[in-house]
Structures are given as C-alpha cells and as structure tokens.
Design an enzyme around this catalytic site. Structure first.
Site, PDB file in Angstrom:
ATOM      1  N   ASP A 124      -5.964  29.411   1.396  1.00 42.70           N
ATOM      2  CA  ASP A 124      -4.674  28.495   1.261  1.00 42.70           C
ATOM      3  C   ASP A 124      -5.423  27.154   1.463  1.00 42.70           C
ATOM      4  O   ASP A 124      -5.371  26.681   2.623  1.00 42.70           O
ATOM      5  CB  ASP A 124      -3.852  28.769   2.092  1.00 42.70           C
ATOM      6  CG  ASP A 124      -2.278  28.114   1.902  1.00 42.70           C
ATOM      7  OD1 ASP A 124      -2.493  26.997   1.120  1.00 42.70           O
ATOM      8  OD2 ASP A 124      -1.299  28.168   2.540  1.00 42.70           O
TER       9      ASP A 124
ATOM     10  N   TRP B 154      -9.279  31.062  10.490  1.00 35.90           N
ATOM     11  CA  TRP B 154      -8.632  32.220  10.178  1.00 35.90           C
ATOM     12  C   TRP B 154      -9.610  33.157   9.623  1.00 35.90           C
ATOM     13  O   TRP B 154     -10.311  32.940   8.897  1.00 35.90           O
ATOM     14  CB  TRP B 154      -7.225  31.560   9.406  1.00 35.90           C
ATOM     15  CG  TRP B 154      -7.124  32.361   7.983  1.00 35.90           C
ATOM     16  CD1 TRP B 154      -7.348  31.853   6.775  1.00 35.90           C
ATOM     17  CD2 TRP B 154      -6.335  33.258   7.814  1.00 35.90           C
ATOM     18  NE1 TRP B 154      -7.126  32.435   5.798  1.00 35.90           N
ATOM     19  CE2 TRP B 154      -6.242  33.485   6.266  1.00 35.90           C
ATOM     20  CE3 TRP B 154      -5.492  33.993   8.660  1.00 35.90           C
ATOM     21  CZ2 TRP B 154      -5.463  34.508   5.943  1.00 35.90           C
ATOM     22  CZ3 TRP B 154      -4.780  35.321   8.012  1.00 35.90           C
ATOM     23  CH2 TRP B 154      -4.719  35.453   6.528  1.00 35.90           C
TER      24      TRP B 154
ATOM     25  N   ASP C   1     -12.105  25.480   8.515  1.00 37.88           N
ATOM     26  CA  ASP C   1     -11.353  24.191   7.633  1.00 37.88           C
ATOM     27  C   ASP C   1     -12.352  23.056   8.092  1.00 37.88           C
ATOM     28  O   ASP C   1     -12.867  23.075   9.095  1.00 37.88           O
ATOM     29  CB  ASP C   1      -9.969  23.769   8.224  1.00 37.88           C
ATOM     30  CG  ASP C   1      -8.882  24.645   7.570  1.00 37.88           C
ATOM     31  OD1 ASP C   1      -9.366  25.575   6.488  1.00 37.88           O
ATOM     32  OD2 ASP C   1      -7.684  24.746   8.013  1.00 37.88           O
TER      33      ASP C   1
ATOM     34  N   ASN D 260      -2.059  31.942   7.515  1.00 36.81           N
ATOM     35  CA  ASN D 260      -2.775  30.590   6.966  1.00 36.81           C
ATOM     36  C   ASN D 260      -1.985  29.549   6.642  1.00 36.81           C
ATOM     37  O   ASN D 260      -2.897  28.385   5.950  1.00 36.81           O
ATOM     38  CB  ASN D 260      -3.841  31.066   5.623  1.00 36.81           C
ATOM     39  CG  ASN D 260      -2.840  31.387   4.380  1.00 36.81           C
ATOM     40  OD1 ASN D 260      -1.670  31.370   4.555  1.00 36.81           O
ATOM     41  ND2 ASN D 260      -3.717  32.119   3.281  1.00 36.81           N
ATOM     42  N   ASP D 261      -0.595  29.557   6.796  1.00 33.13           N
ATOM     43  CA  ASP D 261       0.029  28.148   6.685  1.00 33.13           C
ATOM     44  C   ASP D 261      -0.256  27.073   7.769  1.00 33.13           C
ATOM     45  O   ASP D 261       0.245  26.119   7.740  1.00 33.13           O
ATOM     46  CB  ASP D 261       1.473  28.529   6.543  1.00 33.13           C
ATOM     47  CG  ASP D 261       1.724  29.436   5.133  1.00 33.13           C
ATOM     48  OD1 ASP D 261       0.672  29.173   4.290  1.00 33.13           O
ATOM     49  OD2 ASP D 261       2.389  30.178   4.897  1.00 33.13           O
TER      50      ASP D 261
END
Lengths: 155, 182
Positions: free
Chosen positions: B81, B106, B125, B153-154
């Site tokens: 995401d 994640w 990230d 994953n938000d």
C-alpha cells in the site's frame, strides 16, 4: 610466484573459516531447546509476527518495541515475570493457536537471551499459554514492564 | 558570387514590391493562431500516455523472480500500500538516495509464480522526504483491520525512522515460508 602464494593463503583462510563456521553450526545444532517443538516454524512465526517491530535480532528500542535481546529471559527470574511474558499484548493477542504460540515463545527465550534462561526452567506449555493469554495486559503494559525490569537482579 | 548577389537582390526587391508591412503582421498573426490550434488536433497523442508505460519496465533477469518491478502486479507487491521505490529512484530492495529505510516494517507472505512457494516479504518504508507520488499501488492481500496494528498496512510504518515523513515502499524477501505449518 607471489600470486600463487596469495592464492594459497586465500585457500588456507577459506579452509579455516569453513572449519570454524562448521564447528559453530554443530554447537548450535546440539543445543536442546526444551519446549520448542519446531525451531524452523518458530523462526518463521517470529519473522511474520514479531520481527517487523522487534527487529530481526530482537534488539528493538525503547521508543517503539522494547528490546528482547539479552533481556527477555530475565523476566523469568522475577515474581510475575513468567506470567507477564504470556500476557503482554504482543504475545497474548497474536493470531496463532496456543501450540504454535508456545513453540514461538519458548524459542524466543533461547534465541535472544540464552544466558538468562534459569537452570531449572520448565518451558511454557500450551495449556499455560492458553490460560495466560485469556487475560491479556492492556493499557498498563509499559508500567508493568518497567516495574518488572526494576526488580531484575543487578549484575 | 555575383550571381548570388543579383539573385538575392532581385528576390528582396520583389518581396518588398509585392508586400506591405501590414500584410506581414497579418501573416504572422495567422501563423501564431494556427500554431496554437494545431496541437489540439488528435494527432496520435494517445500514444504518449495511456497506450504506453509511464515507466520503463524493470526486471530481475532471473527466471526465479519474474515480473516488472514498476508494476503493481509484480508478485512481491501482493500486500503493498504505497508508492513503489522502483519508480522513485530506489529499487525493490533499496531506498532512493536521501531517504532512510525504516527499521519497523510490515511483514507478510506472497506467492512467487515461478515456484508457487510462499516467501516472507518485508515492506520497509523509505522515510524522510515527502511522498514520491509515482506508481501508487494498493493491493492489500492479507491486510487486517487497524485493531490488529501489526498486520495493518494503513499505518505509517515510518515510526522507527528519524523522520516519520513517508516517501515510498520496498518489498524485501526476508525468508521462505514452510510448506507445512506446525
């Protein structure tokens, strides 16, 4: 001639390295981890459920996920510590069944803090984990941990 | 050379005789108007965008790791995401220059179509520079609601980095899942 010597030295160094690492691997292989049914499964579950925050080497940090390396088994030596490891949210609420979670928790102790595992340590059983995780610690996890860490024997 | 001189002079004089300065202005004006109208015509403009890829494909060259890494369909992106670092000056394993890879990440599994086995993928990230804005993907396979933060994953997974500003996402293989769980 020099290059031949160098090649020989490299080969020798390689052989020594292979010997040393081979011995290390054997030493690790002979270590018996009581309560760990399947170490490979435990490592996979660690990667999937824990590593993202606790880091591949369990080092963590005090800002995000607390460190487990050289620390986690010390909880077994203080009153309430054994229950804490089964009730802390990261363990209790993980979506694994009791059997796999027990395998994972016991493995974590040997993997990240073998030096502090008590001599007569009775490994967690799925029944014990099932009982502990039914009553997870919620908002007071940070204070509970700090209280237990403060009780660690100084050495 | 004299011939050239005479030719140029004759041309210049004939132009001067036949045209006024105003007609030049009219000609230029018509030209400018025409030039403005011309690009509006549908002259194969579609080929520049929708028909062609926005990014050149990036492949591993390894048959065991197939697919275009600038495409959301690449197998390692099954639960991604965010923006693909491959499109942002980084790669599937590395952050773009000037950003920092977050140590908190994640993690999930994706099936590699080359061998149909599940690989453990870490979506680290890259942080510290504002959003890359290229190749947005949102596949979310295996994503869990936010009450399970470790599998959602938000969240902004830049929490462990020096800066919590999100730039893009990598998809690093960290392990191979077992075929038969315990």
């Amino acid at each position: 001639m020099t290059s031949l010597w160098r090649a020989g030295a490299v080969m020798l160094a390689g052989a020594v390295l292979a010997l040393v690492s081979g011995r290390a691997a054997t030493a690790q292989g002979t270590g018996i981890m009581a309560g760990v049914v399947d170490a490979r499964q435990a490592h996979e579950d660690y990667m999937l459920k824990c590593q993202g925050c606790h880091r591949p080497d369990g080092s963590g940090d005090d800002r995000t996920a607390p460190p487990m390396r050289d620390t986690v088994a010390r909880f077994l030596g203080v009153p309430g510590g054994r229950a804490f490891l089964g009730r802390v949210p990261g363990v209790a609420t993980t979506n694994l069944d009791d059997r796999r979670l027990t395998n994972l928790l016991n493995w974590t102790l040997y993997r990240f803090d073998p030096a502090h595992v008590p001599a007569g340590f009775a490994p967690y059983t799925p029944e014990e984990i099932g009982r502990l995780r039914a009553d997870p610690i919620r908002l007071d996890r940070v204070e509970t941990r700090a209280r237990l860490v403060a009780a660690f024997p100084q050495r | 050379m004299i011939g050239f001189d005479k030719l140029a002079e004759r041309l210049t004089r004939s132009v001067a005789r036949q045209s006024s300065r105003r007609s030049l202005l009219a000609l230029l004006g018509a030209g400018i108007t025409g030039a403005a109208a011309f690009p509006v015509l549908p002259v194969a403009r579609a080929a520049g965008h929708a028909g062609g890829p926005a990014h050149q494909p990036v492949t591993s060259g390894n048959p065991q790791d197939p697919g275009d890494r600038t495409s959301c369909d690449y197998w390692r992106y099954c639960a991604i995401d965010g923006f693909l670092c491959t499109c942002c000056g980084g790669s599937v394993n590395a952050c773009p220059p000037g950003t920092e890879m977050s140590p908190i990440t994640w993690i999930g599994t994706c099936t590699n179509p080359a061998d149909n086995r599940a690989y453990i993928i870490s979506y680290n990230d890259c942080c510290g520079v504002s959003s890359c804005g290229q190749c947005l993907c949102n596949r979310n396979e295996g994503d869990r609601p936010q009450v399970r933060p470790q599998s959602n994953n938000d969240y902004n997974w830049c929490i462990g980095a020096q800066s919590s500003v999100y730039n893009c996402s990598t998809a690093v293989i960290v392990g191979l899942a077992l075929d038969k769980p315990l």
